[in-house]
Write a protein that holds these residues in place. Sequence first.
Motif, short mmCIF file in Angstrom:
data_model
loop_
_atom_site.label_atom_id
_atom_site.label_comp_id
_atom_site.label_asym_id
_atom_site.label_seq_id
_atom_site.Cartn_x
_atom_site.Cartn_y
_atom_site.Cartn_z
N THR A 6 0.85 -1.19 0.00
CA THR A 6 0.00 0.00 0.00
C THR A 6 0.88 1.24 0.00
OG1 THR A 6 -0.16 -0.04 2.41
CG2 THR A 6 -1.93 -1.09 1.18
N GLU A 19 0.74 5.81 -0.36
CA GLU A 19 -0.01 7.04 -0.54
C GLU A 19 0.10 7.40 -2.01
OE1 GLU A 19 1.33 10.16 1.99
OE2 GLU A 19 0.66 9.14 3.80
N HIS A 20 -0.94 8.04 -2.53
CA HIS A 20 -0.91 8.41 -3.94
C HIS A 20 0.04 9.60 -4.08
CE1 HIS A 20 -2.03 9.21 -7.97
NE2 HIS A 20 -3.00 8.31 -7.97
N SER A 21 1.26 9.35 -4.56
CA SER A 21 2.27 10.40 -4.66
C SER A 21 3.22 10.10 -5.82
CB SER A 21 3.07 10.50 -3.35
OG SER A 21 3.82 9.33 -3.16
N ILE A 63 -11.11 12.84 6.96
CA ILE A 63 -10.33 13.14 5.76
C ILE A 63 -10.94 14.34 5.07
CG2 ILE A 63 -9.68 12.26 3.50
CD1 ILE A 63 -9.60 9.49 4.73
N LYS A 112 -4.98 13.18 -0.48
CA LYS A 112 -4.61 12.04 -1.31
C LYS A 112 -5.03 10.74 -0.65
CE LYS A 112 -0.72 14.49 -3.21
NZ LYS A 112 0.71 14.59 -3.34
N GLY A 113 -5.46 9.80 -1.46
CA GLY A 113 -5.88 8.51 -0.93
C GLY A 113 -4.73 7.52 -0.98
N GLU A 114 -5.07 6.28 -0.72
CA GLU A 114 -4.08 5.22 -0.77
C GLU A 114 -4.26 4.39 -2.03
OE1 GLU A 114 -4.14 2.86 2.72
OE2 GLU A 114 -3.34 4.45 3.97
N LEU A 141 3.59 1.89 2.67
CA LEU A 141 2.99 1.92 4.00
C LEU A 141 2.97 0.54 4.63
CD1 LEU A 141 -0.01 4.29 3.30
CD2 LEU A 141 2.17 4.89 4.33
#
Length: 152
Positions: free
Chosen positions: A6, A8-10, A114, A119-121, A146
């Motif tokens: 998993t 973070e959206h990055s 949130i 940003k989501g996962e 994560l």
Amino acid sequence: MQIIATFEHSALLEIALTELEEKKVTSVYAVPLDLRKKEPRLMDSIHRADGVSFIDKGMIFAFMCSTIGTSKGFVWRGGPIIWGIVGAIVGFIVGSALSWVIYLIKRDKNQTQIKKGMKGEVVLFVTCEDNQASVVEDILWDHRALGLARTR
């Protein structure tokens, strides 16, 4: 061998995907998770509790005010039973209102929900050969995964 991670959206996720392609790992499946669309429920049920209670302080204040009302009821008109019940009701309302105000203040300060735009996962499924598994794990950990799991 499957590796599930998993992120973070990055941008680090994109870099990790590029490095996996460079290492000839082609079976990669990424699934973005949806963000919460509505507020969580305020009242708890028997099966789900978040530790927030509105009646704890109400019960304590009801006890204190009913004790004072009962003792003063011996002097006041109406008697100790009536004033004890009135004190309990008033104390419960005051204590519950105090709990509600404290909850609102803490909720506004912490903002545990949130926010819109956060940003989501992303869950990443990587299928690779057994000899590539350690390299894939290193790449994913180096790019701030994560969590990571390995299955066969």
